[in-house]
Write a protein that holds these residues in place. Structure first.
Motif, short mmCIF file in Angstrom:
data_model
loop_
_atom_site.label_atom_id
_atom_site.label_comp_id
_atom_site.label_asym_id
_atom_site.label_seq_id
_atom_site.Cartn_x
_atom_site.Cartn_y
_atom_site.Cartn_z
N LEU A 80 5.65 -0.90 -6.53
CA LEU A 80 4.31 -0.44 -6.22
C LEU A 80 4.38 0.60 -5.11
O LEU A 80 4.93 0.33 -4.04
CB LEU A 80 3.41 -1.60 -5.81
CG LEU A 80 1.92 -1.29 -5.57
CD1 LEU A 80 1.06 -2.49 -5.97
CD2 LEU A 80 1.64 -0.93 -4.11
N LEU A 81 3.85 1.79 -5.37
CA LEU A 81 3.75 2.84 -4.36
C LEU A 81 2.30 2.87 -3.87
O LEU A 81 1.39 3.17 -4.63
CB LEU A 81 4.15 4.20 -4.93
CG LEU A 81 3.92 5.42 -4.03
CD1 LEU A 81 4.65 5.27 -2.71
CD2 LEU A 81 4.35 6.70 -4.74
N LEU A 82 2.12 2.51 -2.61
CA LEU A 82 0.79 2.40 -2.01
C LEU A 82 0.61 3.49 -0.96
O LEU A 82 1.44 3.64 -0.07
CB LEU A 82 0.63 1.01 -1.38
CG LEU A 82 -0.63 0.74 -0.56
CD1 LEU A 82 -1.88 0.82 -1.43
CD2 LEU A 82 -0.53 -0.64 0.11
N VAL A 83 -0.48 4.24 -1.07
CA VAL A 83 -0.78 5.33 -0.12
C VAL A 83 -2.14 5.05 0.52
O VAL A 83 -3.16 4.96 -0.18
CB VAL A 83 -0.80 6.69 -0.83
CG1 VAL A 83 -1.21 7.79 0.15
CG2 VAL A 83 0.56 7.01 -1.44
N ASP A 84 -2.14 4.87 1.84
CA ASP A 84 -3.38 4.63 2.58
C ASP A 84 -3.76 5.91 3.31
O ASP A 84 -3.10 6.31 4.28
CB ASP A 84 -3.18 3.49 3.58
CG ASP A 84 -4.46 3.15 4.33
OD1 ASP A 84 -5.50 3.81 4.10
OD2 ASP A 84 -4.43 2.21 5.16
N THR A 85 -4.82 6.57 2.86
CA THR A 85 -5.20 7.86 3.44
C THR A 85 -5.84 7.72 4.81
O THR A 85 -5.88 8.68 5.58
CB THR A 85 -6.18 8.59 2.50
OG1 THR A 85 -7.36 7.79 2.32
CG2 THR A 85 -5.53 8.86 1.15
N ARG A 86 -6.32 6.54 5.14
CA ARG A 86 -6.96 6.35 6.45
C ARG A 86 -5.92 6.19 7.56
O ARG A 86 -5.99 6.86 8.60
CB ARG A 86 -7.88 5.13 6.42
CG ARG A 86 -8.60 4.87 7.75
CD ARG A 86 -9.54 3.67 7.65
NE ARG A 86 -10.19 3.39 8.93
CZ ARG A 86 -11.27 4.01 9.37
NH1 ARG A 86 -11.83 4.95 8.64
NH2 ARG A 86 -11.80 3.69 10.54
N SER A 87 -4.95 5.29 7.34
CA SER A 87 -3.91 5.07 8.35
C SER A 87 -2.77 6.07 8.23
O SER A 87 -1.89 6.08 9.08
CB SER A 87 -3.36 3.65 8.23
OG SER A 87 -2.67 3.48 6.99
N ARG A 88 -2.80 6.88 7.18
CA ARG A 88 -1.75 7.87 6.91
C ARG A 88 -0.38 7.18 6.80
O ARG A 88 0.61 7.61 7.38
CB ARG A 88 -1.72 8.96 7.98
CG ARG A 88 -3.00 9.77 8.06
CD ARG A 88 -2.98 10.76 9.20
NE ARG A 88 -1.97 11.80 9.01
CZ ARG A 88 -2.17 12.93 8.36
NH1 ARG A 88 -3.34 13.16 7.79
NH2 ARG A 88 -1.21 13.83 8.25
N GLU A 89 -0.37 6.11 6.01
CA GLU A 89 0.85 5.36 5.77
C GLU A 89 1.10 5.26 4.27
O GLU A 89 0.17 5.22 3.47
CB GLU A 89 0.75 3.95 6.35
CG GLU A 89 0.76 3.88 7.86
CD GLU A 89 0.66 2.45 8.35
OE1 GLU A 89 1.60 1.98 9.01
OE2 GLU A 89 -0.37 1.81 8.07
N ALA A 90 2.38 5.19 3.91
CA ALA A 90 2.77 4.95 2.52
C ALA A 90 3.74 3.78 2.49
O ALA A 90 4.56 3.62 3.40
CB ALA A 90 3.42 6.19 1.92
#
Length: 299
Positions: free
Chosen positions: A100-110
Motif C-alpha cells: 500500500l502506497l499512502l500519500v498524506d497531502t496535509r502532513s506531506r508524508e508518504a
C-alpha cells in the motif's frame, strides 16, 4: 459496577478507528485527497492493474487530505497505513504480499506499508523506493509522477525479488553514479538509478529503454489485450510506453493473434480471476495482512 466503569474507560482511551476508516474507492486507487485528474487516475490505475496481472501481487495507492479527516483520529501515518491495509485486506491472504502506497497531502508524508510476508530487509528497500522515486517529484507538487515512479520502482525492487525468493540487501539495485547537481540533474540521476535496476541475480526480464523525451533509460513498455482474438479473427492489443523519470507516455494499438503468448496469458489471467485457480490476481481484495512493516518519508 466497577468492571463496567473500567470497560467504559478503556473504550474512551482506545477508540476503535477501524469503524470509521473509509471504504476503498476501488481495489487499485483511492484518491481521497483529489490531487489527480482523470487522465492521471487512468494511467495510475492501468499501472496497478498491469502490475497485478503480471505478478499476482496487489499494490494499492491511497491519497488522503489528512489522516484525521479519513477516520484516523490522532494516528500517525505508520499506524494509519497498517490499519487501512488490514481493514481492506490488501494482497493475498496466503502470502501476505500486498503493498500500500499512502500519500498524506496535509502532513506531506508518504508511507509504503508492506504485507506481513516481506522480510525486515524490505523495510529498508521500501525506504529507498520512497527516497529515489516517490519523494523527489512530490517536492515539486508532481503527485502523479511520484506515484507512477513509485509503482514502477516497487515492482522492480520489492515485488520482483520477493517473488523470486532470492536473498537481497537494502542497496541491491539502488546504486547510482556520483552527481553534484540538483533539480533536473537529480531527476536524470533517478533515471540512471532505474536503469541499473535488475543488475544482479534478480535481473528484470524486460530491458528498460531510452525515453525519447528526456533521454533517461527509464522507459518501460507494457502491453494489454483490449479485444480477445478468436481462432478465426485477430484481436486488438494496446502497447503502453511510460517513463518514470519525466512522465512521458505513448499508446499504440496492434493486432493480436489467437496463438500469441500474450493472448494465452490474458486467457489464463481471466480464468484465475473467475476462481478457477492461480495466485489470486483477479479483482478485489484478497484478505492480506500487514504487521507494520514498511517505510515513511517526508517531502
Amino acid at each position: 459496577m466497577f468492571l463496567r466503569f473500567v470497560a467504559v474507560a478503556l473504550t474512551l482511551a482506545f477508540p476503535v478507528h477501524s469503524q470509521t476508516l473509509p471504504s476503498p474507492q476501488s481495489d487499485t486507487l483511492s484518491d481521497f485527497a483529489d490531487v489527480l485528474d482523470a487522465t492521471e487516475e487512468g494511467r495510475i490505475t492501468r499501472l496497478l492493474t498491469d502490475t497485478r496481472a503480471a505478478t499476482g501481487v496487489q499494490m494499492v495507492v491511497v491519497t488522503v487530505p489528512g489522516i484525521a479527516r479519513q477516520g484516523g483520529g490522532d494516528m500517525g501515518i505508520e499506524a494509519y497505513g497498517k490499519a487501512l491495509f488490514n481493514a481492506w485486506g490488501v494482497g493475498g491472504a496466503d502470502r501476505n504480499d500486498g503493498i500500500l502506497l499512502l500519500v498524506d497531502t496535509r502532513s506531506r508524508e508518504a508511507r509504503i506499508a508492506l504485507g506481513a510476508g516481506y522480510d525486515p530487509v524490505y523495510d529498508g528497500r521500501a525506504a529507498r523506493v520512497l527516497s529515489t522515486a516517490v519523494l523527489p517529484p512530490l517536492r515539486d507538487g508532481q503527485f502523479a509522477t511520484g506515484i507512477e515512479a513509485g509503482i514502477a520502482s516497487a515492482r522492480d525492487r520489492l515485488i520482483t525479488p520477493f517473488l523470486a525468493g532470492t536473498p537481497v540487501s537494502v542497496t541491491d539495485g539502488f546504486e547510482a553514479p556520483e552527481s553534484t547537481g540538483s533539480g533536473t540533474t537529480a531527476l536524470l540521476g533517478f533515471g540512471a538509478i532505474a536503469a541499473l535496476a535488475g543488475v544482479g541475480i534478480w535481473r528484470s526480464k524486460r530491458a528498460q529503454r531510452v525515453c525519447p523525451n528526456c533521454g533517461a533509460r527509464t522507459l518501460e513498455r507494457s502491453r494489454e489485450v483490449i479485444q480477445q482474438p478468436t481462432r478465426s479473427d485477430p484481436g486488438l492489443g494496446m502497447q503502453h510506453l511510460t517513463c518514470s523519470a519525466c512522465g512521458f507516455s505513448d499508446h499504440k494499438s496492434y493486432p493480436v493473434s489467437f496463438s500469441s503468448r500474450e493472448a494465452r496469458q490474458e486467457r489464463d489471467v481471466n480464468r484465475r480471476g473467475s476462481g478457477t485457480g492461480g495466485r489470486g490476481n483477479g479483482g478485489g481484495f484478497g484478505g492480506g495482512r500487514s504487521s507494520g512493516g514498511g517505510a515513511t518519508g517526508k517531502w
